[in-house]
Write a protein that holds these residues in place. Sequence first.
Motif, PDB file in Angstrom:
ATOM      1  N   ASP A 347      10.483 -12.909  12.976  1.00  0.00           N
ATOM      2  CA  ASP A 347       9.427 -12.038  12.472  1.00  0.00           C
ATOM      3  C   ASP A 347       8.533 -11.581  13.620  1.00  0.00           C
ATOM      4  O   ASP A 347       8.255 -12.353  14.556  1.00  0.00           O
ATOM      5  CB  ASP A 347       8.590 -12.809  11.437  1.00  0.00           C
ATOM      6  CG  ASP A 347       7.776 -11.879  10.563  1.00  0.00           C
ATOM      7  OD1 ASP A 347       7.940 -10.645  10.670  1.00  0.00           O
ATOM      8  OD2 ASP A 347       6.969 -12.385   9.754  1.00  0.00           O
ATOM      9  N   THR A 348       8.104 -10.322  13.558  1.00  0.00           N
ATOM     10  CA  THR A 348       7.115  -9.820  14.508  1.00  0.00           C
ATOM     11  C   THR A 348       6.011  -9.158  13.700  1.00  0.00           C
ATOM     12  O   THR A 348       6.299  -8.437  12.749  1.00  0.00           O
ATOM     13  CB  THR A 348       7.705  -8.782  15.496  1.00  0.00           C
ATOM     14  OG1 THR A 348       8.024  -7.583  14.788  1.00  0.00           O
ATOM     15  CG2 THR A 348       8.956  -9.302  16.180  1.00  0.00           C
ATOM     16  N   GLN A 351       0.663  -3.689  14.209  1.00  0.00           N
ATOM     17  CA  GLN A 351       0.186  -2.547  13.444  1.00  0.00           C
ATOM     18  C   GLN A 351       0.247  -1.281  14.297  1.00  0.00           C
ATOM     19  O   GLN A 351       0.298  -1.369  15.520  1.00  0.00           O
ATOM     20  CB  GLN A 351      -1.288  -2.723  13.090  1.00  0.00           C
ATOM     21  CG  GLN A 351      -1.651  -3.981  12.386  1.00  0.00           C
ATOM     22  CD  GLN A 351      -3.144  -4.002  12.089  1.00  0.00           C
ATOM     23  OE1 GLN A 351      -3.951  -3.898  13.013  1.00  0.00           O
ATOM     24  NE2 GLN A 351      -3.501  -4.117  10.824  1.00  0.00           N
ATOM     25  N   THR A 352       0.123  -0.149  13.628  1.00  0.00           N
ATOM     26  CA  THR A 352       0.012   1.113  14.367  1.00  0.00           C
ATOM     27  C   THR A 352      -1.125   0.982  15.389  1.00  0.00           C
ATOM     28  O   THR A 352      -0.998   1.408  16.537  1.00  0.00           O
ATOM     29  CB  THR A 352      -0.288   2.263  13.386  1.00  0.00           C
ATOM     30  OG1 THR A 352       0.657   2.222  12.326  1.00  0.00           O
ATOM     31  CG2 THR A 352      -0.218   3.607  14.075  1.00  0.00           C
ATOM     32  N   ASP A 434      -5.816  -7.720   7.543  1.00  0.00           N
ATOM     33  CA  ASP A 434      -4.853  -8.645   6.925  1.00  0.00           C
ATOM     34  C   ASP A 434      -5.456 -10.035   6.830  1.00  0.00           C
ATOM     35  O   ASP A 434      -6.349 -10.397   7.606  1.00  0.00           O
ATOM     36  CB  ASP A 434      -3.575  -8.725   7.781  1.00  0.00           C
ATOM     37  CG  ASP A 434      -2.778  -7.448   7.724  1.00  0.00           C
ATOM     38  OD1 ASP A 434      -2.586  -6.921   6.621  1.00  0.00           O
ATOM     39  OD2 ASP A 434      -2.355  -6.969   8.792  1.00  0.00           O
ATOM     40  N   ARG A 449      -2.891  -8.380   2.396  1.00  0.00           N
ATOM     41  CA  ARG A 449      -3.841  -7.437   2.977  1.00  0.00           C
ATOM     42  C   ARG A 449      -5.219  -7.702   2.395  1.00  0.00           C
ATOM     43  O   ARG A 449      -5.357  -8.248   1.310  1.00  0.00           O
ATOM     44  CB  ARG A 449      -3.394  -6.002   2.710  1.00  0.00           C
ATOM     45  CG  ARG A 449      -2.185  -5.618   3.556  1.00  0.00           C
ATOM     46  CD  ARG A 449      -2.005  -4.123   3.595  1.00  0.00           C
ATOM     47  NE  ARG A 449      -3.176  -3.444   4.105  1.00  0.00           N
ATOM     48  CZ  ARG A 449      -3.323  -3.029   5.373  1.00  0.00           C
ATOM     49  NH1 ARG A 449      -2.381  -3.232   6.252  1.00  0.00           N
ATOM     50  NH2 ARG A 449      -4.412  -2.393   5.742  1.00  0.00           N
TER      51      ARG A 449
END
Length: 567
Positions: A347-348, A351-352, A434, A449
Amino acid sequence: MTNFGNYEERVKGFSWALSEQELGYQPGQIINIGWYCSDRICQLGKADKTALIWEGFTGEKKIFSYNDIRLYSNVFAQFLTDLGIKAGDRVCLFMDRVPELYIGFVGILKTGAIAQPLFSAFGEESLFIRLENAQTSAIFTQKKHVSKVRKIRERLPHLKHIIIVDYDGKTPLQAREVAFSMEGSKKVEHYDIYPTYAETPSVLHYTSGTTGMPKGVQHVHYSLISQYLTAKWVLDLKDDDIYWCTADPGWVTGTSYGIIAPFSLGITQCVLDSGFSAEAWYKFIEKNRVTVWYSAPTAIRSLMKAGDEIIKKFDLSSLRHLASVGEPLNPEAVNWSIRVFGKPFHDTYWQTETGCIVITNFPGMPVKPGSMGRPFPGITATVLNPNNYEPYPEPGRIGLIGLKPGWPSMMRTYWNNEEAYKNKFRNGWYLTGDRARIDKEGYFWFVGRDDDVINTAGHLVSPFEVESALLEHPSVAESAVVSKPDPINMEVVKAFVTLKPGFTPSKDLELDIMNFIRKKLSPLAMPQEIEFVDSLPKTRSGKIMRRILHAKEWGEEIGDTSTLEND
Ligand code: PRX
């Protein structure tokens, strides 16, 4: 041996200067991502190395070497310069995953202009909002998408050039349209790359928030420093890898790790420009001997659903490292991948806004299925108490994921919205929006979130944007949009709607409204269900309480309703 090695040793004394040195960059010097992704790799003696293996939905295949990327990106850059595009202008890429999208991105950056990639499935309203906000000067698109641009161009006076990359001459060009052929143009051996510096804006990606219209996340050329090193350490990319990032460059994964990282590392990557099918994906891996695969939980869940039998039909033994991003990765998905591929998906989390991976399960480190892993060296991540924005002193508490600003690819602002940008910081921490907890070993566990943004299949959808679009349908009086659970996409969009007098609920009306949103916004934003109601729960001040509708959909406690209007 992994590129990363040992966590504690990497964290000790970490400095981004390491990445600068590997890239041969010295602070204060020119840094241009376009040059790093093409010319530099050629100068390192890899001009003939394959950069991009591309396959279209019809099975058509094209291969580009690093020298091709260099020459064709020069073609793009020269074309834009000849059109009068200047450094700082916004140039949009609105295309499927064709080679022009990848190479055009590199070309735009060479001119000093800002690349603004937008998902080609966007409908005209989603497109309009983003082009209007960015005051975009030029857009590259394909024949199949130009009709959407034509519908909105009169409302976009600053959009001077609509560039069609596959014009066939069959129908006349319309106002402001110009034909451009990357492969049909004369190769440009030399282009004077614009001297961009660390803080020169590079990329503008639009992302959805809870309130207001989408925000343009603005990155700078210095972002390369962390995109390069995170790809090297987290994706474990090595010189002889065949890399496949399944993300579309309309979103940040597709640019940070689908263009900038692999090209700046001089890696061979492959791209499949077609919709999802388990069979087609496995075939693509087998055919190209993919070694490193970066994908997303929705795709992994879809592959799980397709079953284990189909996997036996393909030789997937080339796969060496698997990673995932965009949504919570279920422990079942990790365990499944260990069973069927003999290795876990890592998993990574990012965010933008962060521009690069910030928390991850590193290659070679034990994966705790269901956990996002540990912070990347050089990233200070914590869980904050939402009441005072102080890090919780003890592990195990659920709070807000906060990051200490200062890594190279952190966004520099939201385009034309400094206020929203400033509002993302508290007490010296950048708030991701988050929630998570940290365990005793420092692993982060995603909880959810902290706002109403809907994450469907790894794509963020703003309830506000969908509600606004719903109100434009002639039958809709009021609307509230929330997520509802979905086994494959994790969440999908659900709308509650009250109708104007003279309209009655029906299946046909539901379909008509759904279609209206699909065309206006995108298939992702389209509600999968519309529930017609007589009234919506509101606060006494008239604000719709999405929280109550959300809780109902998720079978959760409704919580405090003391402010409810019709209590
Ligand atoms: O809520 C988190 C979720 O996706 C959000 C970022 O979305 P976006 O800016 O579109 O970028 C997506 C690709 C980098 C986050 O705030 N998210 C991303 N990765 C994960 C995740 N949620 C859980 N686990 C992840 N690994």
